[in-house]
Design an enzyme around this catalytic site. Structure first.
Site: not given
Length: 336
Positions: A21, A23, A117-119, A146, A150, A173, A175-176, A189, A197, A219, A284
């Site tokens: 909770h 995160g 995750s979409s990965c 990862y 998942k 989901p 990328n959040l 991320h 940056r 993305r 990349d």
């Protein structure tokens, strides 16, 4: 057939445990549940409950017996973290998932939502990505550890549904970004990394900022509060039949942009006017990762927060939460 009833599958009286909770995703889910009138939300900090400790998790579930569980807890990070700590990403996520999902099932939880995750999808699969392409090709090497964890979570939910009738669902989901994101100098991320940056560069008056890769990968980005609403909607309306070949739903906007375009938009939002350079010697990641969100749209849900609106509010939240940041040695902003 999947459940398409307008009668919600969860109730305001349900005790809902949100694991993770604190995160970005978990806190957004808690906010969405509260907006929806779900007031009996159970939470536990890492100090109160170590989700990697099977005995502790089993004991907690036996004592609290939530009717609904949302598993948003995970060890997460960008390319640098995934590539540097592969064993940690695989082991820790497997432990968290297995402990929570099994304890929920054994303790009588009625409904569980697992966040992936979409990965999980193959590196070079057809775009936009449909749920059906899962396990049809090799994963992106820089985050396969990862992704494997998942995928295991999705399959565990599907297996428990098929064998025991446990009402476990999974959302994937894209990328959040948003309030509560991780702005760590090496473990963040791409969106958070770029915000930090460019903010630091503007504060320091730096003439240029160097970002990882070529800037050409595409993305898709979803605001955390849109994900929160998606999770509540899925809990209320999505319950696939065990015989269906697809046992998860994509969650995203269905719109992507290049990392170069994203960097330029972040720079404008932050107010940085220096030069943006690209270090093409750095990886990349996946060339393109755009989700097909049609299946979830058929259940009546679509993202509502535009990237411009979300980026502006996220930067304001970043400044409010972090203030002046220590400038630490770190890689340039990686894309995930």
């Amino acid at each position: 057939m999947s459940n398409t009833s307008t009668t919600p599958l969860i109730n305001p009286s349900d005790r809902i445990f949100v694991a993770g909770h604190r995160g970005m995703a978990g806190s957004a889910i808690c906010r969405a549940l509260q907006r929806g009138g779900y007031d009996h939300i159970l939470t536990a900090t890492r100090q109160e409950l170590d989700l990697e400790d099977a005995v502790a998790v089993r004991t907690w579930f036996e004592a609290n017996r939530p009717e609904v569980v949302v598993l948003a807890a995970a060890k997460v990070g960008g390319i640098y973290a995934n590539d540097t700590y592969p064993a940690d990403f695989l082991l820790q996520n497997l432990k968290i998932q297995n402990n929570v999902i099994e304890s929920a099932w054994r303790s009588g939880t009625r409904r569980l939502l697992f966040l992936g995750s979409s990965c999980i999808y193959p590196r070079n699969c057809p775009q936009p990505i449909k749920e059906e392409v899962l396990l049809t090709g090799p994963l992106e090497p820089t985050n396969e550890w990862y992704a494997i964890a998942k995928i295991t979570g999705i399959k565990l939910c599907a297996a428990l549904r098929k064998q025991y009738g446990f009402d476990a669902i999974s959302l994937m989901p894209t990328n959040l970004y948003g309030p509560g994101d991780n702005y760590h100098p090496t473990h963040s991320h791409v969106m958070a990394a770029l915000i930090r940056r460019f903010h630091e560069a503007r504060e320091a008056g730096a003439p240029s900022v160097t970002c990882w890769g070529s800037g050409t990968p595409l993305r898709e980005f979803l605001h955390a509060d849109d994900l929160g609403e998606a999770c509540v909607h899925a809990l209320e309306h999505y319950s696939p039949d065990p015989s269906e070949p697809v046992q998860h739903l994509n969650v995203g906007t269905g719109v992507d942009l290049t990392i170069r375009e994203l960097a330029e938009r972040v720079a404008r939002t932050v107010g940085y006017t220096g030069e943006i350079l690209w270090d093409s010697s750095q990886p990349d990641g996946t060339p393109k990762k755009q989700l097909d969100v049609c299946r979830f749209a058929a259940y009546g849900w679509r993202a509502r927060i535009s990237l411009s609106e979300g980026l502006a509010s996220t930067y304001q939240a970043f400044k409010a939460a972090h203030g002046p940041l220590e400038r630490q040695a770190r890689p340039s902003a990686p894309a995930r």
